[in-house]
Scaffold this active site. Sequence first.
Site, PDB file in Angstrom:
ATOM      1  N   ARG A  41      43.311  33.263  35.402  1.00 25.09           N
ATOM      2  CA  ARG A  41      43.260  34.715  35.537  1.00 25.09           C
ATOM      3  C   ARG A  41      44.425  35.355  34.786  1.00 25.09           C
ATOM      4  O   ARG A  41      45.527  35.520  35.326  1.00 25.09           O
ATOM      5  CB  ARG A  41      43.294  35.103  37.016  1.00 25.09           C
ATOM      6  N   HIS A 100      32.035  34.750  42.127  1.00 25.71           N
ATOM      7  CA  HIS A 100      33.349  35.196  42.612  1.00 25.71           C
ATOM      8  C   HIS A 100      33.818  36.449  41.874  1.00 25.71           C
ATOM      9  O   HIS A 100      34.991  36.604  41.551  1.00 25.71           O
ATOM     10  CB  HIS A 100      34.379  34.070  42.455  1.00 25.71           C
ATOM     11  N   ARG A 147      34.517  45.028  44.998  1.00 22.15           N
ATOM     12  CA  ARG A 147      35.480  45.956  44.399  1.00 22.15           C
ATOM     13  C   ARG A 147      35.290  47.408  44.842  1.00 22.15           C
ATOM     14  O   ARG A 147      36.298  48.105  45.064  1.00 22.15           O
ATOM     15  CB  ARG A 147      35.430  45.834  42.868  1.00 22.15           C
ATOM     16  N   GLY A 203      29.404  41.960  40.946  1.00 18.50           N
ATOM     17  CA  GLY A 203      28.958  42.926  39.955  1.00 18.50           C
ATOM     18  C   GLY A 203      27.972  43.953  40.441  1.00 18.50           C
ATOM     19  O   GLY A 203      27.442  44.729  39.645  1.00 18.50           O
ATOM     20  N   ARG A 228      35.758  36.018  38.606  1.00 20.15           N
ATOM     21  CA  ARG A 228      37.185  35.734  38.678  1.00 20.15           C
ATOM     22  C   ARG A 228      37.523  34.243  38.603  1.00 20.15           C
ATOM     23  O   ARG A 228      38.679  33.872  38.666  1.00 20.15           O
ATOM     24  CB  ARG A 228      37.760  36.322  39.973  1.00 20.15           C
TER      25      ARG A 228
END
Length: 430
Positions: free
Chosen positions: A193, A324, A379, A357, A327
């Site tokens: 990441r 994930h 998110r 997503g 990620r």
Amino acid sequence: MVTVNFGRSRQNDVYTAGIHGRKPVIPTDFAELERRAKAKMSARAWAYIAGGAGEGRTMAANRAALDEWAIVPRVLRDVSQRSTEIELFGQTLAAPVLFAPVGAGALAHPDADVHIGKAAAELGVPYIFSNQGCAPMEDVAAAMEAVTPGAPRWFQLYWSTDDRLVDSLIARAEKMGAAALAVTLDTTMLGWRPQDLNLGSLPFARGEGINQYTSDPSFWEIVAERLHDAADERPEISLGAIKTLFSIARNVPGDLRNNLTAPEPRAAVQTFLDIYSRPSLNWDDIASLREKTSLPIVLKGVLHPDDARQAVDLGVDGIIVSNHGGRQVDGSISSTDALVDIADAVAGKTKILADSGFYTGADVFKALALGADAVCIGRPHMYGLALNGADGARDAVANIIAELDLTLGLTGHTDVASLDRSALKRLSRA
């Protein structure tokens, strides 16, 4: 629990407030929500919550794959009464939406997990408690109960290298009223990441996001054993190390001054980093899980249809199709493409949830039409949390549910159970 014509009701609330010059605190479109959250959050928080693996190709693929499916509305159907309600593992939910687990949520807002739990309880949908949360699961459950008695909640399990801890976490999840156990399979080690790496920022190394562990008696037994066996080493002293020590001292239970000098807090962080996940995790471990719990077992991180078939053969109760949030593996298959393959492979033999997503009500509509029973939102609720705490997390997801309801009606449907691929048309790939 309001599920009938929720979209129009929410629209009316927003427009009525507009008459008095009041605009929504939480933007109703994802792009603006993301923009405002980025402006609000620290660089470390943004890197961890918004960042993806590698060059971000999997995050881009998640969105591109959704765009390949177009919704095909039908007309002249009576859609005056609609409901988004579903039943999942014996619980009636207000909508086919769950608050996904996100670790180290306090990066976005203090007491993040408690606020998210309250938001989910208000909406009548489950919160999957993060195993890497910033509040003990018992505290989050109590906060949800205070809002809505019996509010649905699940627990996410990271399978530790120490089975004592695994057993303890499962027992606590059962006791605090979890309706299902979601075992995360795709993070037996952290992905590459760059946004975190470029800042040298790993929240857990600062004691952020390890509260399920530091509230667990079995974990402290393991820490004590490691301290007993540890060699006496002098840590490197630097300004950064001192700042990290203060962060650990604040985030680990106990008196701040004592935590600054005692060896246990630093040992707790190192113990977490060493044992939080098991790279050797395999199907035999999953088969043994039924002996450890009577809760419905859901496997999170399934992307290959053969893995989905094997999960069905083992008798698991559900799978979460997830990469994930993009990620873990750069260039991975999108969650939508994987959902299509897996829905075909399991043919209704287990519950399917989709994750990664999905940001809008239209996205949820597409996922349901492609074979998902419910969708996990990540998110968006974290961005709402960053902007306005529990109310922000609630409103971000309420907007998604409202758009889902309106999309149902505008396409000629009255409930989510009626959705199938006839509601969509696949566009030709470029």
